[in-house]
Design an enzyme around this catalytic site. Structure first.
Site, PDB file in Angstrom:
ATOM      1  N   ARG A 142       2.430   7.106 -10.762  1.00  0.00           N
ATOM      2  CA  ARG A 142       2.231   6.550  -9.357  1.00  0.00           C
ATOM      3  C   ARG A 142       1.016   5.761  -9.213  1.00  0.00           C
ATOM      4  O   ARG A 142       0.253   5.977  -8.236  1.00  0.00           O
ATOM      5  CB  ARG A 142       2.326   7.726  -8.542  1.00  0.00           C
ATOM      6  CG  ARG A 142       3.602   8.618  -8.630  1.00  0.00           C
ATOM      7  CD  ARG A 142       4.313   9.506  -7.644  1.00  0.00           C
ATOM      8  NE  ARG A 142       4.385   8.955  -6.299  1.00  0.00           N
ATOM      9  CZ  ARG A 142       4.515   9.517  -5.382  1.00  0.00           C
ATOM     10  NH1 ARG A 142       4.500  11.020  -5.252  1.00  0.00           N
ATOM     11  NH2 ARG A 142       5.081   8.892  -4.097  1.00  0.00           N
ATOM     12  N   ARG A 178       5.638  20.823   2.857  1.00  0.00           N
ATOM     13  CA  ARG A 178       4.954  19.433   3.008  1.00  0.00           C
ATOM     14  C   ARG A 178       5.981  18.410   3.744  1.00  0.00           C
ATOM     15  O   ARG A 178       5.537  17.434   4.307  1.00  0.00           O
ATOM     16  CB  ARG A 178       4.537  18.942   1.642  1.00  0.00           C
ATOM     17  CG  ARG A 178       3.427  19.460   0.788  1.00  0.00           C
ATOM     18  CD  ARG A 178       3.054  18.574  -0.538  1.00  0.00           C
ATOM     19  NE  ARG A 178       3.116  17.145   0.062  1.00  0.00           N
ATOM     20  CZ  ARG A 178       2.964  16.230  -0.795  1.00  0.00           C
ATOM     21  NH1 ARG A 178       3.043  16.428  -2.201  1.00  0.00           N
ATOM     22  NH2 ARG A 178       2.605  14.952  -0.265  1.00  0.00           N
ATOM     23  N   CYS A 217       1.162  12.736 -10.029  1.00  0.00           N
ATOM     24  CA  CYS A 217       1.745  13.814  -9.204  1.00  0.00           C
ATOM     25  C   CYS A 217       2.908  14.331 -10.426  1.00  0.00           C
ATOM     26  O   CYS A 217       3.266  13.727 -11.575  1.00  0.00           O
ATOM     27  CB  CYS A 217       2.080  13.602  -7.986  1.00  0.00           C
ATOM     28  SG  CYS A 217       3.560  12.697  -8.014  1.00  0.00           S
TER      29      CYS A 217
HETATM   30  C1  EPZ Z   1       7.350   6.427  -1.290  1.00  0.00           C
HETATM   31  O1  EPZ Z   1       6.328   6.670  -2.405  1.00  0.00           O
HETATM   32  C2  EPZ Z   1       7.678   7.757  -0.798  1.00  0.00           C
HETATM   33  N1  EPZ Z   1       6.460   8.371  -0.241  1.00  0.00           N
HETATM   34  C3  EPZ Z   1       8.430   8.576  -1.717  1.00  0.00           C
HETATM   35  O2  EPZ Z   1       8.630   9.913  -1.297  1.00  0.00           O
HETATM   36  C4  EPZ Z   1       9.544   7.821  -2.427  1.00  0.00           C
HETATM   37  O3  EPZ Z   1      10.333   8.794  -3.420  1.00  0.00           O
HETATM   38  C5  EPZ Z   1       9.345   6.651  -2.893  1.00  0.00           C
HETATM   39  O4  EPZ Z   1       8.564   5.805  -2.031  1.00  0.00           O
HETATM   40  C6  EPZ Z   1      10.421   5.680  -3.246  1.00  0.00           C
HETATM   41  O5  EPZ Z   1      11.379   5.592  -2.323  1.00  0.00           O
HETATM   42  C7  EPZ Z   1       6.105   7.831   1.041  1.00  0.00           C
HETATM   43  O6  EPZ Z   1       6.607   7.141   1.577  1.00  0.00           O
HETATM   44  C8  EPZ Z   1       4.853   8.587   1.474  1.00  0.00           C
HETATM   45  P1  EPZ Z   1       6.745   3.398  -4.641  1.00  0.00           P
HETATM   46  P2  EPZ Z   1       5.588   5.334  -3.220  1.00  0.00           P
HETATM   47  O7  EPZ Z   1       5.522   2.657  -4.516  1.00  0.00           O
HETATM   48  O8  EPZ Z   1       5.388   4.391  -1.985  1.00  0.00           O
HETATM   49  C9  EPZ Z   1       5.856   2.223  -9.291  1.00  0.00           C
HETATM   50  C10 EPZ Z   1       8.714  12.135  -0.981  1.00  0.00           C
HETATM   51  O9  EPZ Z   1       9.284  12.871  -1.822  1.00  0.00           O
HETATM   52  N2  EPZ Z   1       4.630   1.616  -8.514  1.00  0.00           N
HETATM   53  O10 EPZ Z   1       8.003   2.894  -3.715  1.00  0.00           O
HETATM   54  O11 EPZ Z   1       4.294   6.135  -3.865  1.00  0.00           O
HETATM   55  C11 EPZ Z   1       5.848   3.792  -9.010  1.00  0.00           C
HETATM   56  O12 EPZ Z   1       5.013   4.331  -9.858  1.00  0.00           O
HETATM   57  C12 EPZ Z   1       7.923  11.172  -1.517  1.00  0.00           C
HETATM   58  O13 EPZ Z   1       8.807  12.149   0.165  1.00  0.00           O
HETATM   59  C13 EPZ Z   1       3.768   0.854  -9.334  1.00  0.00           C
HETATM   60  O14 EPZ Z   1       3.934   0.838 -10.600  1.00  0.00           O
HETATM   61  O15 EPZ Z   1       6.641   4.815  -4.098  1.00  0.00           O
HETATM   62  C14 EPZ Z   1       7.236   4.134  -8.918  1.00  0.00           C
HETATM   63  O16 EPZ Z   1       7.739   4.104 -10.395  1.00  0.00           O
HETATM   64  C15 EPZ Z   1       8.137  11.188  -3.190  1.00  0.00           C
HETATM   65  N3  EPZ Z   1       2.355   0.505  -8.903  1.00  0.00           N
HETATM   66  C16 EPZ Z   1       8.051   2.954  -8.237  1.00  0.00           C
HETATM   67  O17 EPZ Z   1       6.709   1.669  -8.433  1.00  0.00           O
HETATM   68  C17 EPZ Z   1       2.304   0.522  -7.543  1.00  0.00           C
HETATM   69  O18 EPZ Z   1       1.105  -0.083  -7.127  1.00  0.00           O
HETATM   70  C18 EPZ Z   1       8.082   3.158  -6.728  1.00  0.00           C
HETATM   71  O19 EPZ Z   1       6.947   3.725  -6.127  1.00  0.00           O
HETATM   72  C19 EPZ Z   1       3.027   1.100  -6.773  1.00  0.00           C
HETATM   73  C20 EPZ Z   1       4.186   1.655  -7.162  1.00  0.00           C
END
Ligand code: EPZ
Length: 418
Positions: free
Chosen positions: A122, A397, A117
């Site tokens: 992600r 959203r 995105c």
């Molecule tokens: C959650 O996303 C939230 N979304 C996001 O909110 C929020 O920004 C994010 O957590 C961080 O707090 C929901 O809860 C629906 P992560 P998520 O997995 O779970 C990397 C908003 O605006 N990663 O904690 O997708 C990832 O790329 C949204 O409401 C991997 O590498 O975030 C990122 O750099 C945006 N491999 C970091 O970890 C994986 O398998 C944190 O991602 C998973 C994640």
């Protein structure tokens, strides 16, 4: 596509009530797939992501799913084919949250990869790796995650890095698994805690949700339950920053100040006068803002979801501030738009340097993602003149009735329907 028009600068006043947390209700909706019985979620926000998740769940066969006002009801029970198609998943990454529940409940799942995105690639490799450790055969074929298992088995594993939906997916997978699962280096966000609370209300054996180590003792079935969704801490922070950026005094009601510790501390460091109650926060206009550096990190540190809004605030502060984004690799899409409004910001990799105060002027700008849209609203309220924010669907959203809430605070804000 709808647009939001703001006539600034706006002085805000009065009080606003925040809605339930989008990032809590989405995993809790997915958790309904695990349940045999009636699920009732209260304080559900009226946001597009809830509508999208409801579509995904109906597609998966969840029956009786109805949202009336801020109450969502569903009849957990037999499900249909465990397939979440690309055209639904691509609308909302959080659809990946059905993977754990489908595997736990039906022993198989075919869920489209969410794709990247605006804010970054992600990936979901950490989700997949942990599910494999619980005995799932899981691969990626033609853009879909294809997974199966006779019955998930409790396992011990540690996430290589903190992942919010990864922690939530695995917690949901573990509640019906055979035996004990010990998950380490878990995300500790309040939304994870809230999900654990809901799962336990349904009869699960989750210990430690909200800490870095979560222990789950699998059970054979979950029954329905009622649950009150926690308030949205990011919406709360957005209103606080909008008030501070416009030198306004407002009261934010129905919030959970203890979920915003790092944010409130940072705002006080900037010179924002706050009175913090049990479920409300009063912002008082109180002299010039000071530039203060910020680094985003997993909870309980400063949340990445308020980084863009904070950057808009720092354009109003005296001095130079350094904003460092450590969670996502491309979360400065709002910088170009802020510059169009007169902000003085230079980006070097994961760091943005903001020189303030810059007199912002209204301009036509483009929203790129949910929180960038919120940033542009904060900037538009503080800017002199008219700001038109294109692609307002991004804001819809995650912010319920955004223009109504700001209008009630006195903002000259309206929606221009496409
Ligand atoms: C959650 O996303 C939230 N979304 C996001 O909110 C929020 O920004 C994010 O957590 C961080 O707090 C929901 O809860 C629906 P992560 P998520 O997995 O779970 C990397 C908003 O605006 N990663 O904690 O997708 C990832 O790329 C949204 O409401 C991997 O590498 O975030 C990122 O750099 C945006 N491999 C970091 O970890 C994986 O398998 C944190 O991602 C998973 C994640």
């Amino acid at each position: 596509m709808d647009r939001i028009r703001i006539q600034g600068p706006c002085r805000l006043s009065g009080s606003v009530r925040v809605s339930g947390a989008k990032n809590a209700v989405l995993p809790e909706m997915a958790a309904a797939l695990l349940v045999d019985g009636t699920v009732t979620l209260r304080n559900v926000p009226d946001v597009r992501d809830v509508t999208t998740m409801a579509k995904v769940l109906r597609h998966l066969g969840l029956r009786g799913l109805v949202v009336e006002g801020d109450v969502l009801r569903a009849e957990g029970g037999d499900l249909g084919e465990p397939q979440a198609p690309y055209d639904l998943v691509r609308q909302m990454r959080a659809s990946i949250l059905v993977l754990g529940p489908l595997l736990a409940r039906q022993g198989r799942a075919r869920v489209s990869l969410p794709g990247g995105c605006a804010i970054g690639a992600r990936p979901i490799d950490l989700h997949i790796e942990a599910l494999r450790k619980m005995g799932a055969t899981i691969g990626v074929e033609h853009g879909y995650v294809v997974a199966s298992c006779r019955r998930l088995k409790g396992a011990e594993f540690s996430f290589e890095k903190k992942t919010v939906t990864g922690t939530e997916n695995l917690m949901m997978a573990a509640v019906l698994a055979e035996g004990r699962t010990v998950m380490k280096n878990c995300a500790t966000e309040p939304e994870v805690t809230d999900l654990g609370r809901f799962l336990n209300a349904c009869g699960a054996g989750v210990e430690g949700a909200g800490t870095e180590t979560i222990v789950v003792d699998g059970v054979s079935r979950l029954t329905g339950a009622e649950h009150q969704v926690i308030p949205d801490r990011i919406e709360t922070g957005t209103f606080l920053m909008a008030a501070a950026a416009t030198g306004s005094g407002i009261t934010v009601e129905g919030c959970r100040p203890r979920h915003l510790g790092a944010v409130l501390a940072k705002l006080k460091e900037c010179g924002v006068a706050l009175e913090v109650g049990e479920e409300e926060i009063v912002v008082r206009p109180d002299g010039p803002l000071r530039s203060v550096n910020v680094i985003t990190s997993p909870y309980p540190e400063f949340p990445t979801d308020l980084q863009a809004q904070y950057m808009a605030l720092m354009t109003r502060a005296e001095g130079v501030s350094i904003v460092t984004e450590t969670v996502f690799e491309n979360r400065f899409m709002h910088v170009g738009e802020l510059r169009r409004m007169g902000a003085r910001i230079v980006v070097h990799g994961q760091t943005a340097i903001v020189a303030g105060p810059s007199p912002l002027s209204g301009a036509p700008v483009m929203a790129s993602d949910l929180r960038a849209s919120a940033c542009l609203i904060v900037a538009g309220l503080a800017a002199a003149g008219e700001t038109i924010i294109d692609r307002a669907y991004h804001i819809d959203r995650g912010y319920a009735q955004v223009e109504r809430k700001f209008q009630e605070l006195g903002a000259r804000m309206e929606r221009i329907r496409a």
